[in-house]
Write an enzyme that holds these catalytic residues in place. Sequence first.
Site, PDB file in Angstrom:
ATOM      1  N   GLN A 121       1.120  -1.258   0.624  1.00  0.00           N
ATOM      2  CA  GLN A 121      -0.438  -0.105   0.204  1.00  0.00           C
ATOM      3  C   GLN A 121       0.475   1.430  -0.455  1.00  0.00           C
ATOM      4  OE1 GLN A 121      -3.252  -0.322   3.002  1.00  0.00           O
ATOM      5  NE2 GLN A 121      -3.524  -1.825   1.920  1.00  0.00           N
ATOM      6  N   HIS A 167      -6.635  -3.170  15.032  1.00  0.00           N
ATOM      7  CA  HIS A 167      -7.799  -1.726  15.282  1.00  0.00           C
ATOM      8  C   HIS A 167      -8.654  -1.685  16.621  1.00  0.00           C
ATOM      9  CE1 HIS A 167      -6.406  -0.641  11.256  1.00  0.00           C
ATOM     10  NE2 HIS A 167      -6.893  -1.422  10.540  1.00  0.00           N
ATOM     11  N   ASP A 197       0.766  -0.200   8.970  1.00  0.00           N
ATOM     12  CA  ASP A 197      -1.036  -0.583   8.250  1.00  0.00           C
ATOM     13  C   ASP A 197      -0.764   0.041   6.808  1.00  0.00           C
ATOM     14  OD1 ASP A 197      -3.693  -1.216   7.750  1.00  0.00           O
ATOM     15  OD2 ASP A 197      -4.320   0.088   9.115  1.00  0.00           O
TER      16      ASP A 197
END
Lengths: 436, 436
Positions: free
Chosen positions: A70, A277, A326
């Site tokens: 990502q 989370h 993340d």
Amino acid sequence: MTAPKTFVAELGVIGGRLVSRPRWDVDADGRILRAGASAEFEAPPAGATRDFGRALVVPGFVNAHSHAFQRAIRGATHRRLAARDDFWSWRTAMYERANTLDPDGLFAITRVAFREMLRAGFTTVGEFHYVHHQPDGRAYDDANELSWQVVRAAQDVGIRLVLLEVFYQRAGAGREALAEQRRFCDRDVEAYLARVEALRAAGVSVGLAPHSVRAVARPDLEQLAAYGARERLPMHAHVSEQRRENDECLAEHGCSPTALLGECGFFGRPRGFTAVHAIATDADDRARLRGQTVCACPTTEADLGDGLVEASELRSDGVALAVGSDSNAIIDPIQEVRLLEMGERLRSRRRICLAGDERGLGASLLEIGTVAGARSLGLDHVGDLVVGNAFDAAVIDRRHPLFAEVTDDAILDALLTCATASVVSHVVVGGVERTP
Amino acid sequence: MTAPKTFVAELGVIGGRLVSRPRWDVDADGRILRAGASAEFEAPPAGATRDFGRALVVPGFVNAHSHAFQRAIRGATHRRLAARDDFWSWRTAMYERANTLDPDGLFAITRVAFREMLRAGFTTVGEFHYVHHQPDGRAYDDANELSWQVVRAAQDVGIRLVLLEVFYQRAGAGREALAEQRRFCDRDVEAYLARVEALRAAGVSVGLAPHSVRAVARPDLEQLAAYGARERLPMHAHVSEQRRENDECLAEHGCSPTALLGECGFFGRPRGFTAVHAIATDADDRARLRGQTVCACPTTEADLGDGLVEASELRSDGVALAVGSDSNAIIDPIQEVRLLEMGERLRSRRRICLAGDERGLGASLLEIGTVAGARSLGLDHVGDLVVGNAFDAAVIDRRHPLFAEVTDDAILDALLTCATASVVSHVVVGGVERTP
């Protein structure tokens, strides 16, 4: 393997406490043989000595939750993507990028992300890896092709890796995986575990990672929990990042995601499970998670509009906190732990929220960023610079202008509450300098 | 004064838009004579050319609210200070430090803070200066002794200064200033305005700053507003940082701090008034502030547990947003504007909250960090790198690893949402390089 070495500096942290003129003697395998104030050592350093000078040496930070690929969309999603921009419209853009990756591309972007982690002071990464197969879902000739690319990227840059190998199966309750999710999916748990076994046989440090209760059906969750318990592997899953997951879980299973995971057997071992989370959780969920870890990812959770994790309540209820980068839009352990504390201050309108004991807030935030992450990844020899552990360290430039006027007794508090990763000058992993 | 100069780089921002190979011709006074893409210019650069190479040149950031001396307690208040740690226990610690400062000490710490601001990309600071007199409240031989130290520090490092000269009078409604507040207080408005006039006569750029409705009585507020309106000076005040201020104002005046300031005449001129913080405000307060500025200080407001400003609602109601580093525990314009956006995402559970127009989020956050701050400080020739303005610029290292894989079309979004001040490599103030 490297030659035995001695590391010294002006300041260091050992067991969460600041030590003046610390010294570490490290063996050829990168393990700490002796640790303490230089003055306490009788003999002169054996072998080569590396003096970091006017630096503060802290344990290397542990990134307990990363999706390295990502990193490729950093900055590219901060524009209007949909009529309503939220987590889900971001996910669509992210999937598009995920589906363009070939093995070389995945290696290249993972390497970029891992290098940036080292530069930021992370010496260990738990890579929550879910892009497994070809874009149409067919396996590569070696079904672990993309996992090997992650392993190779970590070896290439020298970061310590725990590969959190993801099991992914469906778009949601009763819904087949979307076309853009096909490459995440294994045929079944057996096929997935065969991949896991192959990675473990090659010496890769592996954790089990059912993606989420959204993406995995209950019988598969039970089977994965049983394997993880038997093999004593660390287990991670996304839990309650968005309320929609809770709503869907309630509709499918009549309970919260945390309750479902508990029923499936994920919480049998202390610190065996990490809920990533855990934002949309309540007091009952927190009670179920007692003795486990919640990995917060504050920079990503703000970016994606997830919300603030209830960190103080989790700690009060006996849940450990760790952090992860993340989405890797930001790679900075100091910002992660600072935002965790600052989120608490915003929620409570008070200050000094996550100080654990008399060692103070800085030491407590450092523990969250190091030891807690290591435990969540199943690493018991990482996270603190004490005898027997690996010498994984982040070297902080004490002369950085950011620390001008800051006294030694406030240096840890200042580091964790006022600085950024830009103060990290070197990193050492297993006794080997890995500064990119 | 300096020789005329031409500045070029690979990328630049002019009028909020990204320009390839930008060029600025700057006169000897540091004003921009021509600005645009190099390709549009017919003549070759006149005089010396400064090529920043593979850099992105953006307008210098404007710090609309700073207490420079508080830089001295960076890191020193993140420990338990009281049974209940909050804004007020922090203030006690901060006052202690304020009362140790002598003129040389104030100069030294202000210089440290201003240098760090330049390094972080701030080229202008609005210094909200309230430590005026000797610790016992008596004036120095020159009543502006400490204000001159601030001016001297700014000149010494080369940052553009607007001195927001504070008027402070009392601890609260009917309560005399505390012993530790005495050195902040002028005898009366006349004595204060005499100081202001002396500073203005010497060419210092001054703004009027009644500290807060807590610290200034209504007749004095009215007198200050009248002077500010007549002299067309920028006016700043702390407004509703903590709910307690609202409660006390309601008890004393029967209205909110914003309502009181409106009644006293502070909102007569568009963008003439800046409310610093404005966290505990409601829809009526926002309507009153239409056409004015709110200066948010997100890193400080998190640190002190103040809460999140309602940035989207303020903008919808026609209030401009600017940012300030306030307590200077963190000095980083990029973090300030990013946290403003991220606060909105946390409040709304959505993404892309403060994008103003089709130029996108990065351009909008940049405007908050530059133009809006300049207007709030009464500077109409600062904040954008267009013809007629001062060439005040922050030069961003496009080759920084943080920008690897980021394409040019995403560079502004990435800069403002993913980076920190560590990517700033140079600054220029009025055409003069001031990189510390």
